[in-house]
Design a protein around this motif. Structure first.
Motif, PDB file in Angstrom:
ATOM      1  N   ASP A  67       0.809  -1.223   0.000  1.00  0.00           N
ATOM      2  CA  ASP A  67       0.000   0.000   0.000  1.00  0.00           C
ATOM      3  C   ASP A  67       0.841   1.271   0.000  1.00  0.00           C
ATOM      4  OD1 ASP A  67       0.909  -0.468   2.593  1.00  0.00           O
ATOM      5  OD2 ASP A  67      -0.894   0.368   3.521  1.00  0.00           O
ATOM      6  N   ARG A  92      -0.334  -9.111  -8.622  1.00  0.00           N
ATOM      7  CA  ARG A  92      -1.538  -8.541  -9.232  1.00  0.00           C
ATOM      8  C   ARG A  92      -2.809  -9.250  -8.752  1.00  0.00           C
ATOM      9  NH1 ARG A  92       0.162  -3.768 -10.899  1.00  0.00           N
ATOM     10  NH2 ARG A  92       1.358  -3.759 -12.823  1.00  0.00           N
ATOM     11  N   GLU A  93      -2.827 -10.584  -8.862  1.00  0.00           N
ATOM     12  CA  GLU A  93      -4.057 -11.333  -8.621  1.00  0.00           C
ATOM     13  C   GLU A  93      -4.355 -11.587  -7.147  1.00  0.00           C
ATOM     14  OE1 GLU A  93      -4.180 -14.891 -10.953  1.00  0.00           O
ATOM     15  OE2 GLU A  93      -3.890 -13.783 -12.820  1.00  0.00           O
ATOM     16  N   GLY A  96      -3.476  -7.736  -5.128  1.00  0.00           N
ATOM     17  CA  GLY A  96      -4.141  -6.546  -5.635  1.00  0.00           C
ATOM     18  C   GLY A  96      -3.248  -5.350  -5.891  1.00  0.00           C
ATOM     19  N   THR A  98      -1.598  -2.485  -7.723  1.00  0.00           N
ATOM     20  CA  THR A  98      -1.980  -1.759  -8.932  1.00  0.00           C
ATOM     21  C   THR A  98      -0.886  -0.827  -9.440  1.00  0.00           C
ATOM     22  OG1 THR A  98      -3.001  -0.027  -7.604  1.00  0.00           O
ATOM     23  CG2 THR A  98      -4.444  -1.812  -8.358  1.00  0.00           C
ATOM     24  N   GLU A 100       3.252   0.147 -10.572  1.00  0.00           N
ATOM     25  CA  GLU A 100       4.129  -0.302 -11.659  1.00  0.00           C
ATOM     26  C   GLU A 100       4.872  -1.563 -11.242  1.00  0.00           C
ATOM     27  OE1 GLU A 100       8.132   1.262 -14.033  1.00  0.00           O
ATOM     28  OE2 GLU A 100       6.873   2.715 -12.983  1.00  0.00           O
ATOM     29  N   GLY A 119       1.175  -9.087 -15.989  1.00  0.00           N
ATOM     30  CA  GLY A 119       0.919  -7.836 -15.284  1.00  0.00           C
ATOM     31  C   GLY A 119       2.077  -6.865 -15.228  1.00  0.00           C
ATOM     32  N   THR A 121       4.354  -3.782 -16.180  1.00  0.00           N
ATOM     33  CA  THR A 121       4.092  -2.463 -16.732  1.00  0.00           C
ATOM     34  C   THR A 121       5.255  -1.998 -17.592  1.00  0.00           C
ATOM     35  OG1 THR A 121       3.030  -1.998 -14.615  1.00  0.00           O
ATOM     36  CG2 THR A 121       3.304  -0.151 -16.108  1.00  0.00           C
ATOM     37  N   GLN A 149      -3.766 -10.768 -16.899  1.00  0.00           N
ATOM     38  CA  GLN A 149      -3.970  -9.435 -16.371  1.00  0.00           C
ATOM     39  C   GLN A 149      -4.213  -8.424 -17.488  1.00  0.00           C
ATOM     40  OE1 GLN A 149      -4.131  -8.430 -13.092  1.00  0.00           O
ATOM     41  NE2 GLN A 149      -4.349 -10.618 -12.872  1.00  0.00           N
TER      42      GLN A 149
END
Length: 165
Positions: A67, A92-93, A96, A98, A100, A119, A121, A149
């Motif tokens: 976070d 990612r899965e 969670g 989000t 880079e 996933g 970037t 993703q």
């Protein structure tokens, strides 16, 4: 090194920092060990923070810090080592994340499409990289059988039969 994002090269604004080195004012990537040791001090940082994961790191180990991270860099030490793909997908899965996700190390153009599907970037590439090589590799095989993703949908057995007919 430049970064490859969406098939285009862009400069890297991030700085990788050794464990004992002072943090710069701008975006910084630290080790997981430093992130753990200085978690409270790094939580109050005003600039973006990233973490570099070794191939041995389980995604659960970095989950409590996600976070407050803007970037997670995963390392592919050699082309046949798939642990980074598992790390990326789990971040990612299952967790969670989000922000880079950057692929570093020994990344080949042939892996680009799968990295994106997992996933990723951005990909750290050598200075002399021709983005066309990477996009050609990405676009060569567009059929996938697993969910991903990325926005593309997997090809079901029924769809495969109908497309072959």
């Amino acid at each position: 090194m430049p970064l490859l994002e969406d098939g285009r090269l862009r400069p890297d604004d991030w700085t990788s920092i050794e464990d004992e080195a002072p943090l710069p004012e701008g975006p910084a990537i630290v080790s997981l060990a430093r992130l753990r040791a200085e978690a409270d001090a790094l939580a109050g940082r005003n600039a973006p923070l990233g973490v570099a994961l070794s191939p041995e790191t389980q995604p659960e180990e970095v989950a409590p810090f996600l976070d407050r991270l803007a970037l997670v860099a995963v390392c592919l030490p050699k082309s046949k080592d798939g642990r980074a793909f598992t790390q990326i997908r789990a971040l990612r899965e299952h967790h969670g994340f989000t922000g880079e996700i950057r692929a570093t190390g020994h990344v080949l153009p042939d892996q680009y499409a799968m990295l994106l599907r997992c996933g990723v970037t951005t990909v750290e590439v050598p200075e002399s990289t021709d983005p066309a090589t990477w996009t050609r590799s990405r676009d060569t095989i567009r059929i996938a059988y697993q969910a991903a993703q990325s926005a593309d949908r997997p090809l079901s057995l029924l769809r495969r039969k109908l497309e072959l007919a």
